[in-house]
Design an enzyme around this catalytic site. Structure first.
Site, PDB file in Angstrom:
ATOM      1  N   CYS A 181       0.862  -1.184   0.000  1.00  0.00           N
ATOM      2  CA  CYS A 181       0.000   0.000   0.000  1.00  0.00           C
ATOM      3  C   CYS A 181       0.897   1.232   0.000  1.00  0.00           C
ATOM      4  O   CYS A 181       1.611   1.490   0.968  1.00  0.00           O
ATOM      5  CB  CYS A 181      -0.899  -0.002   1.235  1.00  0.00           C
ATOM      6  N   HIS A 225      -2.286  -3.746 -11.229  1.00  0.00           N
ATOM      7  CA  HIS A 225      -3.026  -2.554 -11.671  1.00  0.00           C
ATOM      8  C   HIS A 225      -3.313  -2.644 -13.160  1.00  0.00           C
ATOM      9  O   HIS A 225      -2.465  -3.097 -13.945  1.00  0.00           O
ATOM     10  CB  HIS A 225      -2.217  -1.281 -11.381  1.00  0.00           C
ATOM     11  N   GLU A 240     -10.392   0.522  -6.417  1.00  0.00           N
ATOM     12  CA  GLU A 240      -9.434  -0.402  -5.800  1.00  0.00           C
ATOM     13  C   GLU A 240     -10.021  -1.787  -5.588  1.00  0.00           C
ATOM     14  O   GLU A 240     -11.152  -1.922  -5.100  1.00  0.00           O
ATOM     15  CB  GLU A 240      -8.969   0.140  -4.444  1.00  0.00           C
ATOM     16  N   CYS A 280      -4.713   6.265  -4.658  1.00  0.00           N
ATOM     17  CA  CYS A 280      -4.030   4.974  -4.488  1.00  0.00           C
ATOM     18  C   CYS A 280      -2.557   5.190  -4.839  1.00  0.00           C
ATOM     19  O   CYS A 280      -2.234   5.601  -5.970  1.00  0.00           O
ATOM     20  CB  CYS A 280      -4.666   3.934  -5.412  1.00  0.00           C
ATOM     21  N   THR A 311       0.109   2.948  -4.952  1.00  0.00           N
ATOM     22  CA  THR A 311       0.649   2.006  -5.946  1.00  0.00           C
ATOM     23  C   THR A 311      -0.005   2.264  -7.304  1.00  0.00           C
ATOM     24  O   THR A 311       0.632   2.110  -8.351  1.00  0.00           O
ATOM     25  CB  THR A 311       0.424   0.541  -5.506  1.00  0.00           C
ATOM     26  N   GLY A 312      -1.284   2.686  -7.277  1.00  0.00           N
ATOM     27  CA  GLY A 312      -1.993   2.997  -8.526  1.00  0.00           C
ATOM     28  C   GLY A 312      -1.385   4.208  -9.216  1.00  0.00           C
ATOM     29  O   GLY A 312      -1.295   4.260 -10.452  1.00  0.00           O
TER      30      GLY A 312
HETATM   31  N1  LIG Z   1      -6.471  -2.300  -2.991  1.00  0.00           N
HETATM   32  C1  LIG Z   1      -5.079  -2.628  -3.111  1.00  0.00           C
HETATM   33  C2  LIG Z   1      -4.294  -2.414  -1.849  1.00  0.00           C
HETATM   34  C3  LIG Z   1      -4.251  -0.977  -1.362  1.00  0.00           C
HETATM   35  C4  LIG Z   1      -3.445  -0.043  -2.260  1.00  0.00           C
HETATM   36  C5  LIG Z   1      -3.351   1.352  -1.690  1.00  0.00           C
HETATM   37  N2  LIG Z   1      -4.540   2.085  -1.553  1.00  0.00           N
HETATM   38  C6  LIG Z   1      -2.174   2.169  -2.168  1.00  0.00           C
HETATM   39  O1  LIG Z   1      -2.118   3.356  -1.787  1.00  0.00           O
HETATM   40  O2  LIG Z   1      -1.291   1.646  -2.820  1.00  0.00           O
HETATM   41  C7  LIG Z   1      -4.904  -4.106  -3.560  1.00  0.00           C
HETATM   42  O3  LIG Z   1      -5.732  -4.944  -3.204  1.00  0.00           O
HETATM   43  O4  LIG Z   1      -3.947  -4.395  -4.278  1.00  0.00           O
END
Ligand SMILES: N[C@@H](CCC[C@H](N)C(=O)O)C(=O)O
Length: 268
Positions: free
Chosen positions: A75, A152, A201, A210, A212-213
């Site tokens: 995250c 993603h 997500e 997000c 990672t997004g």
């Molecule tokens: N929903 C994601 C995990 C959370 C990612 C997060 N919000 C971020 O900031 O990177 C998953 O299930 O991969």
């Protein structure tokens, strides 16, 4: 028997989680607690639950559970908030911290002003491009798959306001091509170093941001020749700066971390 857990609600660009220091409050069933506590009307209300704990490989360990109880590998926004948490709650005096996650050890660099962490840069490691997808008639898109530890699916569109995210997000999250489901990002190029992005997500639905997004979007933009290696990703709840280093190939994410409130929850 009743248990009481002290927690802190924090957000990174509006992506909000409940943070628990498991040195003090071990959580036996985090999947269940993530579901229960994330609910807005009957719980604390959040995008999920983040546990901060002991690591024998790094300074700290982070586990992240989505609002549906599923555990994710990483995250981005949460890792910045963990940096703020461990520094401001006196668990460390370091301003460079290593964090063990299911997607490897990440290094956090804290920007501190008068004892308050105002921004954090996270070395997110190397992205893995997992190819492009041409959907058929059902979805008129060509999308790019990027893994930042978690999966993603990034789609660039002319006008992001035309995308019905609540309708299309869950369909793409559960599309049969993605057996582990996927996070879904729609993005619009504003300029060579500015991208507007919205996210659905995996496991939490629409969130304000997000991390990672944002990294995956910046990387996909470079791969598709749409943006330079350093760009600002503007999401519904705020912006982060992403740099994909040409030499190391690592992605560096810089953004805010904000405390909302401390609380206490009692359960049996
Ligand atoms: N929903 C994601 C995990 C959370 C990612 C997060 N919000 C971020 O900031 O990177 C998953 O299930 O991969």
């Amino acid at each position: 028997m009743t248990n009481t857990v002290r927690f802190t609600k924090m957000h990174g660009a509006g992506n909000d989680y409940i943070y628990v220091d498991t040195f003090r409050y071990p959580i036996a069933n985090p999947e269940e607690k993530a579901i229960e506590w994330s609910k807005f009307h009957t719980g604390i209300g959040s995008d999920g639950l983040i546990l901060i704990g002991y690591s024998n490989k790094a300074d700290f360990n982070m586990r992240i559970f989505n609002a549906d109880g599923s555990e994710a590998m990483m995250c981005g926004n949460g890792s910045r908030c963990v940096g703020k948490y461990v520094y401001e709650y006196g668990l460390t005096e370091k301003t460079e911290i290593t964090l063990e996650t299911l997607s490897g050890i990440k290094t956090l660099k804290l920007q501190v002003d008068k004892g308050i962490v105002i921004a954090v840069t996270v070395d997110m490691g190397s992205p893995v491009s997992t190819g492009s997808v041409l959907f058929g008639d059902e979805f008129p898109y060509q999308s790019t798959q990027v893994s930042m530890g978690n999966p993603h699916l990034v789609t660039f569109v002319e006008d992001i306001n035309q995308i019905d995210l609540p309708e299309i997000g869950p369909k793409l999250e559960h599309y049969p091509l993605f057996p582990d489901r996927t996070n879904v990002e729609f993005a619009q190029i504003i300029g060579k170093d500015k991208i507007r992005m919205r996210v659905w997500e995996r496991g939490s639905g629409i969130t304000q941001a997000c991390g990672t997004g944002a990294c995956a979007t910046a990387v996909a933009a470079v791969i598709n020749g749409l943006a330079s290696r350093k760009s600002e990703i503007i999401m519904d709840g705020g912006a982060v700066t992403i740099e994909w280093d040409e030499v190391t190939e690592h992605v560096l994410m810089t953004g805010p971390a904000t405390k909302v409130f401390d609380g206490e929850i009692t359960f049996s």
